[in-house]
Design an enzyme around this catalytic site. Structure first.
Site, PDB file in Angstrom:
ATOM      1  N   THR A   1     -40.431  39.969  23.768  1.00 50.90           N
ATOM      2  CA  THR A   1     -41.139  39.573  24.981  1.00 50.90           C
ATOM      3  C   THR A   1     -42.400  40.417  25.141  1.00 50.90           C
ATOM      4  O   THR A   1     -42.591  41.419  24.456  1.00 50.90           O
ATOM      5  CB  THR A   1     -40.247  39.716  26.225  1.00 50.90           C
TER       6      THR A   1
ATOM      7  N   GLY B   1     -37.592  36.972  19.270  1.00 52.81           N
ATOM      8  CA  GLY B   1     -37.148  37.033  20.659  1.00 52.81           C
ATOM      9  C   GLY B   1     -37.889  38.106  21.429  1.00 52.81           C
ATOM     10  O   GLY B   1     -37.534  38.417  22.568  1.00 52.81           O
TER      11      GLY B   1
ATOM     12  N   SER C   1     -39.320  32.362  21.039  1.00 52.15           N
ATOM     13  CA  SER C   1     -38.913  31.976  22.387  1.00 52.15           C
ATOM     14  C   SER C   1     -38.774  33.225  23.238  1.00 52.15           C
ATOM     15  O   SER C   1     -38.344  34.273  22.747  1.00 52.15           O
ATOM     16  CB  SER C   1     -37.577  31.230  22.360  1.00 52.15           C
ATOM     17  N   GLY C   2     -39.132  33.106  24.503  1.00 48.99           N
ATOM     18  CA  GLY C   2     -38.934  34.199  25.441  1.00 48.99           C
ATOM     19  C   GLY C   2     -37.473  34.417  25.748  1.00 48.99           C
ATOM     20  O   GLY C   2     -37.103  35.435  26.340  1.00 48.99           O
TER      21      GLY C   2
ATOM     22  N   LYS D   1     -35.918  47.695  31.499  1.00 48.01           N
ATOM     23  CA  LYS D   1     -36.838  46.674  30.997  1.00 48.01           C
ATOM     24  C   LYS D   1     -38.281  47.055  31.313  1.00 48.01           C
ATOM     25  O   LYS D   1     -38.598  47.450  32.434  1.00 48.01           O
ATOM     26  CB  LYS D   1     -36.508  45.305  31.577  1.00 48.01           C
TER      27      LYS D   1
ATOM     28  N   ALA E   1     -32.916  47.467  14.160  1.00 47.12           N
ATOM     29  CA  ALA E   1     -31.457  47.349  14.048  1.00 47.12           C
ATOM     30  C   ALA E   1     -30.692  48.380  14.865  1.00 47.12           C
ATOM     31  O   ALA E   1     -29.521  48.162  15.191  1.00 47.12           O
ATOM     32  CB  ALA E   1     -31.050  47.449  12.579  1.00 47.12           C
TER      33      ALA E   1
ATOM     34  N   ARG F   1     -30.576  48.247  21.205  1.00 44.33           N
ATOM     35  CA  ARG F   1     -29.476  47.553  21.871  1.00 44.33           C
ATOM     36  C   ARG F   1     -29.337  46.119  21.385  1.00 44.33           C
ATOM     37  O   ARG F   1     -28.243  45.670  21.033  1.00 44.33           O
ATOM     38  CB  ARG F   1     -29.708  47.585  23.391  1.00 44.33           C
TER      39      ARG F   1
ATOM     40  N   MET G   1     -33.466  33.188  23.931  1.00 39.61           N
ATOM     41  CA  MET G   1     -32.783  32.445  22.881  1.00 39.61           C
ATOM     42  C   MET G   1     -31.509  31.739  23.349  1.00 39.61           C
ATOM     43  O   MET G   1     -30.841  31.097  22.543  1.00 39.61           O
ATOM     44  CB  MET G   1     -32.422  33.389  21.728  1.00 39.61           C
TER      45      MET G   1
ATOM     46  N   HIS H   1     -33.726  42.022  36.102  1.00 37.63           N
ATOM     47  CA  HIS H   1     -33.216  42.612  34.868  1.00 37.63           C
ATOM     48  C   HIS H   1     -32.834  44.067  35.102  1.00 37.63           C
ATOM     49  O   HIS H   1     -33.118  44.637  36.156  1.00 37.63           O
ATOM     50  CB  HIS H   1     -34.267  42.531  33.753  1.00 37.63           C
TER      51      HIS H   1
END
Length: 276
Positions: free
Chosen positions: A107, A105, A129-130, A166, A16, A19, A132, A162
């Protein structure tokens, strides 16, 4: 887990204070169909005890950040999880015990991780899912269709960019697009099949799906799938401008999954795109 009623769906946000976690809390605070029942962080986090709403930049929600995931899951209807592969696998086991919705979500998941998620889906309702966003998932369906129609004479290359923080590359979305392209061609696909060209000389292998990953600045996410044929090229692209699209997609997935039977689902199921 509570029974499905007209009351707001009670959701836990994992990670939580991160980001994406803050974005999820903010999205929940603005949606009357859901409510934040708990916010969790890893043990030792400096954010433990702080109000999740204040951390997310909204009004206080009287939900302090905690590290007790099991207690949070048992009292909830679902969890939104954009964390790390190891944490996600652990959370899937807890979601199965609590028999709740688990929207993932995260990855960087490998095949072993996904096998554990599928096992947990015998009791949990997992939506993984990679990416959303509605647009990306529509793009995924279009890529599958284009790959099937255009055939092997069109080379497929996937370019993604990105922000510079990342960690994984190629992105989960790029891999999802690669899987879709392979499915359209009736080919097997695995992250192990990604061609490594930096240390390799020679012509492009027929039928391969190529990837390029760029990192820089504050780019939220850009993906371009290129179908390069003889004397023509088709490009299908999606550019994310705000992380709010991923948070809103996660809420859509959670609300859709709430009344479903236990199982392993994707955003294609949520959005009815499987037949496209």
């Amino acid at each position: 887990m509570t029974e499905h009623t007209n009351a707001p769906m009670k959701l836990v946000v994992a990670g939580a204070a991160g980001r994406m976690g803050r974005m999820l809390v903010k999205a929940i605070a603005g949606n009357p169909q859901v409510m934040l029942s708990a916010a969790i962080e890893q043990p030792g986090s400096r954010y433990l005890g702080q109000d999740a709403g204040v951390l997310a930049g909204v009004e206080p929600l009287n939900v302090p950040v905690t590290d007790d995931a099991l207690e949070a899951f048992v009292a909830a209807d679902g969890v939104l999880d954009f964390t790390t592969p190891a944490a996600t696998v652990a959370f899937a086991g807890l979601a199965a015990q609590a028999r709740i919705v688990h929207v993932i979500g995260t990855t960087g998941l490998n095949e072993a991780d996904k096998a554990k998620l599928i096992a947990a889906a015998r009791h949990a309702r997992i939506v993984q899912s990679g990416n959303m966003s509605l647009g990306v998932n529509l793009l995924t369906a279009l890529v599958r269709k284009a790959a099937a129609v255009l055939g092997p004479e069109f080379d497929i290359e996937i370019l993604e960019m990105h922000h510079n923080k990342k960690v994984d590359a190629p992105s989960g979305t790029a891999l999802m697009l690669g899987e879709s392209a392979a499915a359209g061609r009736g080919m097997p696909f695995s992250s192990e099949h990604i061609p490594e060209r930096l240390n390799k000389r020679g012509a492009r292998t027929e039928g391969e799906i190529g990837f390029a990953a760029l990192r820089g600045g504050t780019v939220v996410g850009e993906h371009v799938v290129i179908f390069a044929g003889k004397s023509e090229r088709l490009e299908l692209a999606h550019r994310a401008e705000d992380r709010g699209i991923f948070a809103n997609g996660a809420l859509t997935a959670a609300l859709w999954a709430f009344p479903q039977k236990p199982g392993y689902y994707t955003m294609a199921d949520v959005l009815g795109l499987s037949a496209l």
